[in-house]
Design a protein around this motif. Sequence first.
Motif: not given
Length: 202
Positions: A53-59, A179-197
């Motif tokens: 949330x912080x990364x996307x809103x700051x971006x 740069x902030x948007x790509x940080x948010x992308x990485x965090x979203x990728x991790x969130x998807x993996x965590x939900x699947x696990x």
Amino acid sequence: MKSGEGFSIEVQETSAAAKGKAPLIPAPLPPPRPEGWGKGIAILDLILRICAVVATLASTAAMGTSEETLPFFTQFFQFQASYDDLPTLQFFVIAMALVGGYLVLSIPFSIVTIIRPRAVGPRFLLLILDTVALTLATSAGAAAAAIVYLAHNGNLNTNWLAICQQFGDFCQKVSGSVVGSFIAVVLLMVLVVLSAMALRRI
């Protein structure tokens, strides 16, 4: 009973033994899975969601306020650079604002998964919506990155001039936003993996 005579005890055969089949033994139930693992994933999900949330809103804020006017021209003839001059950067602001808004609204669902680690519905909903948000953020970040690259290096084949030497503050804000948007992308990728696990462990 007369002495010297033996005696016998009759044993009735069970129906399973009479048929030559062994009696069925119920399979042992699997041990219950501990909830601590699922709750740990849910807590990590909440932390990463707040960081996203912080990364996307700051971006979004950095891109939305990126504007610069060169000072050495008169008020009737000035060079100005702003994000709304380019539709790609406008799309970036809208897309990242949508992703940030979704992430804020998803926080209560993430809290529900902490309280109820075995709840399938909220976790499955987060998995689907996180995937959609990941796609939107990736497309917006990649499109804006292409514009930032042209602003820094230009393209002689299309007569696109590099403007970052003149509009330094503008390019700095836009680059930081990407740069902030790509940080948010990485965090979203991790969130998807965590939900699947988490769904696999339920």
